[in-house]
Design an enzyme around this catalytic site. Sequence first.
Site, PDB file in Angstrom:
ATOM      1  N   LYS A  21       0.841  -1.201   0.000  1.00 11.03           N
ATOM      2  CA  LYS A  21       0.000   0.000   0.000  1.00 11.03           C
ATOM      3  C   LYS A  21       0.878   1.254   0.000  1.00 11.03           C
ATOM      4  CE  LYS A  21      -0.325   0.110   5.049  1.00 11.03           C
ATOM      5  NZ  LYS A  21      -1.221   0.126   6.217  1.00 11.03           N
ATOM      6  N   ARG A 118      -9.968   0.723  15.235  1.00  7.09           N
ATOM      7  CA  ARG A 118      -9.867   1.533  14.020  1.00  7.09           C
ATOM      8  C   ARG A 118     -10.947   1.171  13.017  1.00  7.09           C
ATOM      9  NH1 ARG A 118      -4.223   1.238  10.772  1.00  7.09           N
ATOM     10  NH2 ARG A 118      -4.919  -0.941  10.579  1.00  7.09           N
ATOM     11  N   TYR A 237      17.019  29.394   6.537  1.00  8.36           N
ATOM     12  CA  TYR A 237      16.025  30.300   7.094  1.00  8.36           C
ATOM     13  C   TYR A 237      16.271  30.537   8.584  1.00  8.36           C
ATOM     14  CZ  TYR A 237      13.267  29.829   2.822  1.00  8.36           C
ATOM     15  OH  TYR A 237      12.842  29.867   1.519  1.00  8.36           O
ATOM     16  N   MET A 287      12.412  23.781   1.210  1.00 12.68           N
ATOM     17  CA  MET A 287      11.477  22.987   0.417  1.00 12.68           C
ATOM     18  C   MET A 287      12.171  22.127  -0.637  1.00 12.68           C
ATOM     19  SD  MET A 287       8.092  24.164  -1.728  1.00 12.68           S
ATOM     20  CE  MET A 287       7.199  24.664  -0.254  1.00 12.68           C
TER      21      MET A 287
END
Length: 345
Positions: A21, A118, A237, A287
Amino acid sequence: MVENARTVARVAGTRLLPVVKANAYGVGAVAVSQALEAVDPWGYGVATVEEGAELRAAGIARPVLVFMPARPDLFDAYQAHRLTPALGDRASIHAWIARGARGGGGAFHLEIDTGMSRSGVRWDEIEPIVDLLDTPYLEGCYTHFHSADRRDGSAEAQLERFTAAVGRLTRRPPLLHVANSAAALRGRAFALDMIRPGICLYGATPGAGLPTGRPAIALRARVVSVRTVRQGEGVSYGASWTAPRDTTVATLGIGYADGVRRSLGLKGEATVLLNGARCPVVGLVTMDLTMIDVGDGRAAVGDVATLIGEADGLGNTLDQFAAWSGTLQHELLAGLGPRLPRIYD
């Protein structure tokens, strides 16, 4: 990866239902499934109809079990792609069986909730649907352990609940499966008719004291920029890293949009491998770009750095890189972005 599959199969002593998956945890579901054909698995496990359809389009013919609780409005798609649904409530079970009676259904697996809370029918609430489950369409029953990586007795307790619930059925289905990677590698107590390996296929350790597989993936990026940073100057940053000395900083063409955690370099622990040296990740990952401190080492635009994998006699394991990232190996792999080319050998 194939050798890791063979190892877990030997430990458990039963057949495999490899879980592919989420694009095989980000590695590539089609390529992984095609490679695993060599171990003769029973079938493959996916999360959605779309994932199952992708395997069918690639020529995978074995059973494909879709673990997402199945909705009756999607049953046409299950039939069209020859997918096996996971069912866990009266309404969907009734709708699937009724469809089969009209010539449009097929096998399904019953999910039994033994403590994950779940999805699936609760182990202690199976009695009201026992009559409904007296059908040849019921091919299998399964549950999911919430803490198979711990030796706290919870997996054993969940197995007892599962066994008791199955024992209430009019007939035992042909396939019972409960073991994820961690449970499968603990031995044959949880093996039953087949096991569902996932993260262990890629060389990760699924729990303390459990075997570690062979490294099966590598994550690499090219150097796209090299510069001198003077003592006291900042990097990234917020000037989130300050150079303690004059040094060389190389910038890698990979960032948090590709799945590298933004905070990876803040603790000063994470390193990447470049030209035979370990180079710390420095400053916030941006990013698209990640900065590393090369020091007095070599770095040139176009050089290949290794984030996960082996190079020049050094290595970063998937386990280690996930720990530096403050996350699980599963989450790290599944978060690898689509911009990263997947290269298989």
